[in-house]
Design a protein around this motif. Structure first.
Motif, PDB file in Angstrom:
ATOM      1  N   ALA A   1       0.816  -1.221   0.000  1.00 35.68           N
ATOM      2  CA  ALA A   1       0.000   0.000   0.000  1.00 35.68           C
ATOM      3  C   ALA A   1       0.850   1.271   0.000  1.00 35.68           C
ATOM      4  N   PHE A   2       2.069   1.179   0.521  1.00 39.76           N
ATOM      5  CA  PHE A   2       2.943   2.354   0.548  1.00 39.76           C
ATOM      6  C   PHE A   2       3.121   2.966  -0.832  1.00 39.76           C
ATOM      7  N   PHE A   3       3.209   2.109  -1.842  1.00 37.73           N
ATOM      8  CA  PHE A   3       3.562   2.586  -3.183  1.00 37.73           C
ATOM      9  C   PHE A   3       2.405   3.261  -3.915  1.00 37.73           C
ATOM     10  N   ILE A   4       1.221   3.264  -3.336  1.00 32.37           N
ATOM     11  CA  ILE A   4       0.109   3.984  -3.970  1.00 32.37           C
ATOM     12  C   ILE A   4       0.370   5.491  -3.920  1.00 32.37           C
ATOM     13  N   ASN A   5       0.647   6.014  -2.746  1.00 39.28           N
ATOM     14  CA  ASN A   5       0.971   7.443  -2.623  1.00 39.28           C
ATOM     15  C   ASN A   5       2.456   7.708  -2.814  1.00 39.28           C
ATOM     16  N   ASN A   6       3.289   6.713  -2.450  1.00 38.59           N
ATOM     17  CA  ASN A   6       4.720   6.772  -2.753  1.00 38.59           C
ATOM     18  C   ASN A   6       5.406   7.985  -2.119  1.00 38.59           C
ATOM     19  N   GLN A   7       5.040   8.268  -0.880  1.00 36.81           N
ATOM     20  CA  GLN A   7       5.632   9.370  -0.132  1.00 36.81           C
ATOM     21  C   GLN A   7       6.187   8.836   1.192  1.00 36.81           C
ATOM     22  N   PRO A   8       7.209   9.483   1.772  1.00 39.67           N
ATOM     23  CA  PRO A   8       7.779   8.986   3.019  1.00 39.67           C
ATOM     24  C   PRO A   8       6.723   8.845   4.116  1.00 39.67           C
ATOM     25  N   VAL A   9       6.754   7.702   4.812  1.00 41.75           N
ATOM     26  CA  VAL A   9       5.791   7.459   5.884  1.00 41.75           C
ATOM     27  C   VAL A   9       6.468   6.751   7.045  1.00 41.75           C
ATOM     28  N   TYR A  10       5.895   6.960   8.215  1.00 37.76           N
ATOM     29  CA  TYR A  10       6.177   6.123   9.373  1.00 37.76           C
ATOM     30  C   TYR A  10       5.187   4.980   9.298  1.00 37.76           C
ATOM     31  N   ALA A  11       5.691   3.744   9.220  1.00 42.41           N
ATOM     32  CA  ALA A  11       4.832   2.568   9.087  1.00 42.41           C
ATOM     33  C   ALA A  11       4.849   1.778  10.389  1.00 42.41           C
ATOM     34  N   TYR A  12       3.690   1.276  10.761  1.00 41.89           N
ATOM     35  CA  TYR A  12       3.589   0.523  12.012  1.00 41.89           C
ATOM     36  C   TYR A  12       2.547  -0.577  11.845  1.00 41.89           C
ATOM     37  N   GLY A  13       2.226  -1.276  12.945  1.00 41.70           N
ATOM     38  CA  GLY A  13       1.371  -2.455  12.834  1.00 41.70           C
ATOM     39  C   GLY A  13       2.125  -3.518  12.053  1.00 41.70           C
ATOM     40  N   LYS A  14       1.471  -4.147  11.082  1.00 44.55           N
ATOM     41  CA  LYS A  14       2.143  -5.123  10.220  1.00 44.55           C
ATOM     42  C   LYS A  14       3.082  -4.446   9.226  1.00 44.55           C
ATOM     43  N   GLY A  15       3.061  -3.123   9.217  1.00 41.44           N
ATOM     44  CA  GLY A  15       3.817  -2.373   8.231  1.00 41.44           C
ATOM     45  C   GLY A  15       2.924  -1.784   7.172  1.00 41.44           C
ATOM     46  N   ASP A  16       1.599  -1.859   7.396  1.00 39.08           N
ATOM     47  CA  ASP A  16       0.659  -1.310   6.411  1.00 39.08           C
ATOM     48  C   ASP A  16      -0.239  -0.217   6.987  1.00 39.08           C
ATOM     49  N   ASP A  17       0.078   0.218   8.191  1.00 34.00           N
ATOM     50  CA  ASP A  17      -0.557   1.423   8.748  1.00 34.00           C
ATOM     51  C   ASP A  17       0.468   2.549   8.661  1.00 34.00           C
ATOM     52  N   PHE A  18       0.033   3.703   8.169  1.00 30.94           N
ATOM     53  CA  PHE A  18       0.984   4.763   7.847  1.00 30.94           C
ATOM     54  C   PHE A  18       0.617   6.091   8.485  1.00 30.94           C
ATOM     55  N   GLU A  19       1.658   6.832   8.808  1.00 29.55           N
ATOM     56  CA  GLU A  19       1.522   8.249   9.142  1.00 29.55           C
ATOM     57  C   GLU A  19       2.555   8.998   8.326  1.00 29.55           C
ATOM     58  N   PRO A  20       2.178  10.100   7.675  1.00 22.06           N
ATOM     59  CA  PRO A  20       3.170  10.842   6.880  1.00 22.06           C
ATOM     60  C   PRO A  20       4.279  11.399   7.760  1.00 22.06           C
TER      61      PRO A  20
END
Length: 267
Positions: A134-153
């Motif tokens: 899912a990261f590559f949809i917006n393709n912007q730097p994120v802090y990822a957590y949970g399984k690695g598919d929850d994001f905060e910019p």
């Protein structure tokens, strides 16, 4: 239509606990890396997948682009397509190349058939294909957590630096990487540490996979040491490896590493 899926690096990676569903909770920062595949999608009379460039292991039926097609086909009456993937992103490198291909494929199908999917909707499909997809949809730097598919910019821009990626002739499987992990809650969240100056990252930001993977594959550890010897401000294995990246103020001379490794400059 054609697009160019790019890689990513992990800046820091803390495996914090094992989940009941068998996955692990983690925290990391995903940052886009401009090493790219090429992906072309054309309407066709029948569904077809072909690839060139780096040989992709396994059967083509298991490719994430095809899995993404069938996933979308469940909800939309989309026509068959010809898929041509030219593979340039190293495989088994911790760079998310397969996930990028799938995410960019979803975006291409959305455009080709005018599905009208929002980025959030495309991310929901991508999450079903892989934790970092899912990261590559917006393709912007994120802090990822949970399984690695929850994001905060996150506000992170490394354009003032020179990024170098080194891929040693080593393969690290996901099973090997996670098999040696003992999850430990992070003492200080990476969400705060990433705000430190890059010059301070070496002392504070780490990849939990490095400990046991470096013992099993000394060649990867040697690459990291060589990057620091060449003047890197920060160097780390990306994801579960085997690639290692370095952040420099100016491009280094890595001719010694080039003899036995793939080296990508200015990515």
């Amino acid at each position: 239509m054609i697009d160019f899926p790019n890689a990513k690096i992990n800046i820091g990676l803390n495996i914090t606990e094992r989940r009941a569903d068998g996955y692990h909770n983690l925290e990391t920062v995903f940052y886009p890396l401009m090493i790219k595949d090429a992906l072309e999608v054309i309407e066709s009379k029948e569904l077809n997948f072909q690839s060139s460039g780096i040989v992709i292991p396994g059967s083509s039926e298991q490719n994430l682009c095809l899995k993404a097609y069938y996933l979308l086909k469940q909800d939309f009456d989309i026509k068959p397509v010809d898929i041509h993937l030219h593979k340039h992103i190293p495989i088994g490198a911790g760079l998310g190349g397969g996930s990028a291909d799938a995410a960019f494929f979803i975006k291409l199908i959305n455009q080709t058939f005018a599905l009208g999917l929002t980025p959030d909707a495309m991310m929901q499909y991508a999450r079903q294909l892989g934790a970092d997809c899912a990261f590559f949809i917006n393709n912007q730097p994120v802090y990822a957590y949970g399984k690695g598919d929850d994001f905060e910019p996150v506000s992170l821009d490394l354009s003032a630096y020179k990024l170098v990626l080194v891929m040693p002739p080593v393969h690290v499987s996901t099973a090997e990487a996670y098999g040696g992990i003992k999850p430990v809650p992070a003492q200080t969240s990476l969400k705060g540490l990433i705000k430190l100056p890059v010059t301070e990252w070496k002392a504070h930001i780490h990849n939990d996979f490095e400990g046991h993977i470096f013992k099993a594959h000394p060649a990867i550890a040697a690459v990291k040491d060589e990057l620091y010897n060449a003047g890197a401000l920060y160097a780390s294995m990306s994801g579960s490896g085997a690639s290692v990246f370095g952040i420099f103020e100016k491009l280094p001379d890595l001719s010694r590493l080039e003899k036995e490794n793939q080296v990508f400059y200015g990515v």
